[in-house]
Design an enzyme around this catalytic site. Structure first.
Site, PDB file in Angstrom:
ATOM      1  N   CYS A  65       0.884  -1.168   0.000  1.00 54.21           N
ATOM      2  CA  CYS A  65       0.000   0.000   0.000  1.00 54.21           C
ATOM      3  C   CYS A  65       0.927   1.224   0.000  1.00 54.21           C
ATOM      4  CB  CYS A  65      -1.017  -0.022   1.143  1.00 54.21           C
ATOM      5  SG  CYS A  65      -0.382   0.148   2.811  1.00 54.21           S
TER       6      CYS A  65
HETATM    7  C1  RB5 Z   1      -3.982   5.310   0.547  1.00 51.74           C
HETATM    8  O1  RB5 Z   1      -3.995   6.681   0.262  1.00 51.74           O
HETATM    9  C2  RB5 Z   1      -3.050   5.052   1.721  1.00 51.74           C
HETATM   10  O2  RB5 Z   1      -3.612   5.524   2.873  1.00 51.74           O
HETATM   11  C3  RB5 Z   1      -2.788   3.578   1.817  1.00 51.74           C
HETATM   12  O3  RB5 Z   1      -2.218   3.118   0.640  1.00 51.74           O
HETATM   13  C4  RB5 Z   1      -1.813   3.152   2.896  1.00 51.74           C
HETATM   14  O4  RB5 Z   1      -0.680   3.954   2.890  1.00 51.74           O
HETATM   15  C5  RB5 Z   1      -2.352   2.988   4.231  1.00 51.74           C
HETATM   16  O5  RB5 Z   1      -1.619   2.621   5.152  1.00 51.74           O
END
Ligand code: RB5
Length: 153
Positions: A65
């Site tokens: 993420c």
């Molecule tokens: C998405 O914007 C972001 O919050 C997600 O990818 C991640 O970093 C969450 O921990």
């Protein structure tokens, strides 16, 4: 090795790089989404990878993420999942050797693709040591899971 990989929009591009890398290494990698940079939710990615491990369709998981944090938090809610955010190669292999980590979490907005590939290599090459002290500690982790996690696998 059978690997399940997933990302939200924040990790989509790095997931693509890692997928290509896994194929080059000869692994059997299942891409469980997301399949574009359209906004998506990291708990859904975590669920897909966790489910693949719980159903024994994969031996290891990789989640990407933006930071790696959200995916890691979500993944650790699933029974039997031992996920860790590793942005260095030492943690990536020691997490497996000592703690039997089965899901590697990465943040696309934190590290570059070359370091990510080295971390993935370290994670996949590592094996749980099976040392008595580590087995004992893992047993305690499993006991916590049994005591506090409700639901079924
Ligand atoms: C998405 O914007 C972001 O919050 C997600 O990818 C991640 O970093 C969450 O921990």
């Amino acid at each position: 090795m059978k690997i399940a990989i997933a990302a939200d929009h924040g990790g989509y591009r790095l997931k693509t790089v890692i997928m290509d890398f896994l194929k080059k290494l000869g692994h059997e990698a299942a891409d469980l989404g997301a399949y574009s940079e359209e906004p998506s939710d990291y708990p859904d990615s975590a669920r897909s990878v966790a489910r693949a491990l719980m159903d024994r369709r994969a031996e290891r998981g990789i989640l990407v993420c933006g930071s790696g944090v959200g995916a890691c938090i979500a993944a650790n809610k699933f029974p039997g999942i031992r996920a860790a955010l590793c942005h260095d190669t030492f943690s990536a292999h020691q997490g497996v050797e000592d703690d039997d980590m089965n899901v590697l979490c990465l943040g696309e907005r934190v590290i570059g693709p070359e370091l990510a590939k080295e971390i993935v290599s370290a994670f996949l090459a590592a094996r749980f040591s099976g040392a008595e002290r580590h087995v004992r500690r893992l047993g305690k982790v499993i006991a916590i899971e049994k005591e506090f996690m409700k639901g079924k696998d």
